[in-house]
Design a protein around this motif. Sequence first.
Motif, PDB file in Angstrom:
ATOM      1  N   SER A  68       0.841  -0.828   0.207  1.00  0.00           N
ATOM      2  CA  SER A  68       0.180   0.028   0.159  1.00  0.00           C
ATOM      3  C   SER A  68       0.659   1.424  -0.148  1.00  0.00           C
ATOM      4  N   VAL A 242     -12.157   2.785   2.687  1.00  0.00           N
ATOM      5  CA  VAL A 242     -10.533   3.975   1.987  1.00  0.00           C
ATOM      6  C   VAL A 242     -10.853   3.373   0.423  1.00  0.00           C
ATOM      7  N   TYR A 306      -7.066  10.523   3.620  1.00  0.00           N
ATOM      8  CA  TYR A 306      -6.213   9.965   4.767  1.00  0.00           C
ATOM      9  C   TYR A 306      -6.380  10.337   6.171  1.00  0.00           C
ATOM     10  N   ARG A 309     -10.270   9.692   7.288  1.00  0.00           N
ATOM     11  CA  ARG A 309     -10.796   7.541   7.583  1.00  0.00           C
ATOM     12  C   ARG A 309      -9.554   7.028   7.779  1.00  0.00           C
ATOM     13  N   CYS A 310      -7.901   6.871   7.468  1.00  0.00           N
ATOM     14  CA  CYS A 310      -6.809   6.367   7.868  1.00  0.00           C
ATOM     15  C   CYS A 310      -6.614   6.328   9.697  1.00  0.00           C
ATOM     16  N   ASN A 312      -4.155   4.845  11.815  1.00  0.00           N
ATOM     17  CA  ASN A 312      -2.718   5.373  12.053  1.00  0.00           C
ATOM     18  C   ASN A 312      -2.494   6.230  11.077  1.00  0.00           C
ATOM     19  N   PHE A 313      -2.340   6.824  10.655  1.00  0.00           N
ATOM     20  CA  PHE A 313      -2.343   7.532   9.583  1.00  0.00           C
ATOM     21  C   PHE A 313      -1.845   9.500  10.005  1.00  0.00           C
ATOM     22  N   SER A 331       0.633  -0.264   9.001  1.00  0.00           N
ATOM     23  CA  SER A 331       0.166   0.061   7.726  1.00  0.00           C
ATOM     24  C   SER A 331      -0.685   1.650   7.765  1.00  0.00           C
ATOM     25  N   TRP A 333      -2.221   3.233   5.290  1.00  0.00           N
ATOM     26  CA  TRP A 333      -3.969   3.212   4.766  1.00  0.00           C
ATOM     27  C   TRP A 333      -4.671   2.541   5.013  1.00  0.00           C
ATOM     28  N   GLU A 334      -5.157   1.227   5.631  1.00  0.00           N
ATOM     29  CA  GLU A 334      -6.342   0.980   5.485  1.00  0.00           C
ATOM     30  C   GLU A 334      -6.385   0.454   4.272  1.00  0.00           C
TER      31      GLU A 334
END
Length: 367
Positions: A68, A242, A306, A309-310, A312-313, A331, A333-334
């Motif tokens: 990704s 995503v 990003y 919705r992400c 971790n980002f 990760s 971006w999922e």
Amino acid sequence: MDVVLDGLFSQNVTYDYESDYEYKDELESNNSKTWIPFLYSLVLVIGLLGNGLVLTALVQKRRFWTISDIFILHLSIADVLLLVMLPFLAVQASHDCGWCSKGFTCKITGAAFNINFYCGILLLVCISLDRCLSIAHARRLYSQKRPTSAHISCLLVWLCSLILSIPDWIFMVARKDPSQEKLLCVHKYSQSQTDWKLTSRLLHHMLGFLLPAAILIICWSCVLLRLQHSLKSLQKLRSVNVNLSLVAIFFLCWIPYNITLLVDTVRSHPEETNDSSGIPEGSMKTALMVTSALGCVHACLRPLLYLGRCANFRKRILGFLRCAAADSESSLWELGVGEDVLPDQRHEGEELKQMTGVDHQIPSAQC
């Protein structure tokens, strides 16, 4: 008694409709010269900041890149390529810079615009094919153990994009707009080059948009149909959320431009004289200008997606702003591209196979 009608009927008054239409076109042009440069400037600032954060997050975890991460990197590079050309597009839209619409500058801005479009849709096709195969057929197009295949796919995408942008390098020239006496960057084809115009437009419509769009629709239709038979459909829907958002945003930004360009292709005459300027007339010129500006907006929307919705980002960016250490192996971006199947997913797959066995007679959705 004599009735004199000379004063009522002898006056021969004509109304100049043409000048009225020219006034409306000039008014629309003045409005577009104001808000389109402003829109480009806003996209430039937001896009550079957002893609700068994306590239910073990728650099921080460069030793633990996933599949990704590779695709996100190339999507961001394509966006940055367009963003650095936006100042030239802005001054071209304002008609206040003559040299910005001449020679190599005209060609490179037109090529960067189309390269961003081609890279965006073709990279989404690669991501979608991997997700479709993994969810609908339990196979992988890419694997974390073999990242070379992802790098090769990205290089092929860039090569195809450069090939499809060849007409921009050859036929994009600066022409004077007869209605405004200003220079515009347009594709200029002589009378002997009308076949080239039709060929380049067909390649753009078919290979650049219609065929990739059909692949995206088929892939995600298969994914959604497969998820209807899943025991944990809500959990899987979150995993493709995503991806669907990326595809939806791309279509919302680029479909108006491609429909307008298709209409211009159908309406254009097959023969053109040698002194033809190649500039669309009237409302078509305004429509192409507005829809192309909407397509450029896409360059700043992906980083916002990003962030929204992400999770971790977001954590990585907040940690970067606070100068805190973050987990490099997680990760960001999922997207799920090239990721190994987790143990709970394997167990779910076994249960799904049992449900779709001969005893249960439940048909499975096929791609």
